[in-house]
Design an enzyme around this catalytic site. Structure first.
Site, PDB file in Angstrom:
ATOM      1  N   ILE A 106       0.869  -1.181   0.000  1.00 36.40           N
ATOM      2  CA  ILE A 106       0.000   0.000   0.000  1.00 36.40           C
ATOM      3  C   ILE A 106       0.904   1.228   0.000  1.00 36.40           C
ATOM      4  CG2 ILE A 106      -1.762   1.319   1.225  1.00 36.40           C
ATOM      5  CD1 ILE A 106      -2.847  -1.210   2.364  1.00 36.40           C
ATOM      6  N   HIS A 341      -6.990  -4.620  -7.750  1.00 37.78           N
ATOM      7  CA  HIS A 341      -6.474  -3.443  -7.045  1.00 37.78           C
ATOM      8  C   HIS A 341      -7.491  -2.909  -6.033  1.00 37.78           C
ATOM      9  CE1 HIS A 341      -2.758  -1.032  -7.468  1.00 37.78           C
ATOM     10  NE2 HIS A 341      -3.435  -0.096  -6.850  1.00 37.78           N
TER      11      HIS A 341
END
Length: 443
Positions: A106, A341
């Site tokens: 992330i 995603h």
């Protein structure tokens, strides 16, 4: 450096610790229930940070589809089986791991907590779980690797439109101790993220989340080239006397927001703040990043370059179709991640779990198939494994814990996911990860 904790029997251990603390009136600082965790993190984070990390593309339909897909695969428990001893151990790319769970990459973690990747590395190290470092990190990969020590580390690559830069990032990661390169394929352009657009907020335009670039020699040379000959001569591009350096290039008069952006850019750039404020390099670095990030021309043939750059296993992240999975096999990749995603790229895309249910059987175990997008519980992990995932990558849940309580919060969230996975296995009649098969789910 303390050794990772033992995960055998983690379900009852974690559950028991929470109940024992409750006897004295202590409730978990980081909520256990997923919706409560979500709400607590939303209240803690700024509107800009929350929109960036929790938002998805368009009308958020893919994000909702990701979580809804888990309801289509009910678990079928089996009883009267000896599950008194259970193991979460798996092996990936020849390395033994304590559980089939990784910290997903992330970016811009500084938006959630000031310690960013350093805190996540501490959480990953405590549990012994691999951490996948993001190219859009807030901390240089070498610093994060040092914090991880011998803990497993993978590196996620956003392949820029400058091959020299991509090669440099990959080789830095390998030198830092990465054990695999994870190439994200679905973000060669940013998706239409409505929540960010309504706030007019892109963290990279403020110098956030580009620490890997700012510390890269190839990128720094690109910045100097773009800034012009004065910087190459060693004068660091100081503004002429009496000439102020404004914020982002614009014909408008400076605003408080523009000044805050300028300060953010200069604080993130290496060097002294006073020098950076008088130099064009920090702003040029942001402009250079925005220039080199998109790479819509990337094709299957480019993977041959990556093979030349590194000896590490190559894992392709963002596989969503059976045809692409077969193409990946044809090009000799070492693994793939079925992912959309987290719904952040295309509104209305196929749910990641539905894609996994088709892709894993087609791959037939030729390479490990990993999974992400939509996991919110240990039962979700169980279902993904049953559908053929060799391991899963978890993202947003631990980020919410990070926002609430730093390293301890991220660790608590992942620990509880492992605990629930362990108990789900026991209650479903399986004692090891390899016993979690399609037969564990209703057809």
């Amino acid at each position: 450096m303390a050794a990772p904790r033992e995960l055998s029997g983690i379900g009852r251990a974690v559950q028991g610790a929470i109940y024992a603390a409750g006897v004295y009136g202590h409730k978990p600082k980081v909520p256990v229930e997923p919706a409560a965790l979500y709400d607590a993190a939303r209240r803690k984070m700024s509107p800009q940070a929350w929109s960036y990390v929790a938002g998805s593309a368009g009308m958020q339909r893919t994000d909702r589809a990701n979580t809804a897909a888990f309801e289509r695969f009910p678990i079928v428990p089996r009883v009267l089986r000896n599950v008194s001893e259970r193991s979460l151990d798996v092996t990936l790319f020849g390395r033994d791991l304590p559980a089939p769970v990784l910290f997903a990459p992330i970016g811009v973690l500084e938006m959630a907590h000031k310690d960013a990747e350093i805190a996540v590395a501490q959480a990953a190290r405590s549990l012994g779980l691999p951490m996948v470092l993001s190219t859009q990190g807030s901390v240089p990969m070498e610093r994060t690797a040092a914090e991880l020590g011998t803990n497993p580390m993978w590196y996620q690559l956003y392949w820029s439109n400058n091959d020299d830069l991509a090669k440099s990032l990959v080789q830095r990661a390998e030198a830092a101790g990465a054990q695999a390169i994870v190439v994200t394929l679905d973000t060669h352009l940013l998706g239409w993220r409505t929540k960010d657009l309504d706030l007019g907020y892109l963290p990279f335009a403020r110098g956030e989340g580009i620490a890997q670039y700012l510390t890269d020699p190839v990128f720094q040379q690109l910045v100097r080239d773009k800034a012009g000959p004065d910087t190459q001569a060693g004068r660091v591009g100081r503004a002429p006397k009496g000439e102020a350096v404004s914020g982002p290039t614009t014909s408008e008069r400076p605003t408080p927001a523009a000044i805050r952006t300028l300060l953010s850019i200069t604080r993130h750039y290496p060097g002294k703040l006073a020098d950076n404020l008088r130099s064009p390099l920090p702003r040029t670095a942001v402009e250079t990043f925005l220039d080199v990030f998109p790479c819509p021309a990337l094709t299957w043939e480019d993977l041959a370059k990556l093979r030349e750059w590194t000896r590490l296993p190559i894992v392709l992240k963002g596989i969503q179709s059976v045809d692409d999975a077969r193409m990946a096999l044809d090009h000799g990749v070492d693994g793939m991640v079925v992912s959309n995603h987290g719904g952040r790229q295309i509104d209305g895309a196929v749910a990641s779990l539905d894609a996994l249910a088709e892709i894993a059987p087609a791959v037939e175990g030729q390479v490990p198939v990993l999974f992400d997008s939509g996991i919110r519980s240990g039962a979700d992990i169980f279902k993904a494994l049953a559908l053929g995932a060799a391991a899963v990558l978890v993202g947003r849940p631990w980020l919410y814990g990070l926002a609430l309580d730093g390293a301890a919060g991220a660790e608590a969230v992942m620990e509880r996911l492992l605990a629930e996975l362990d108990l789900t296995m026991a209650l479903s009649g399986v004692a090891s990860i390899d016993e979690i098969t399609r037969d564990c789910l209703s057809s």
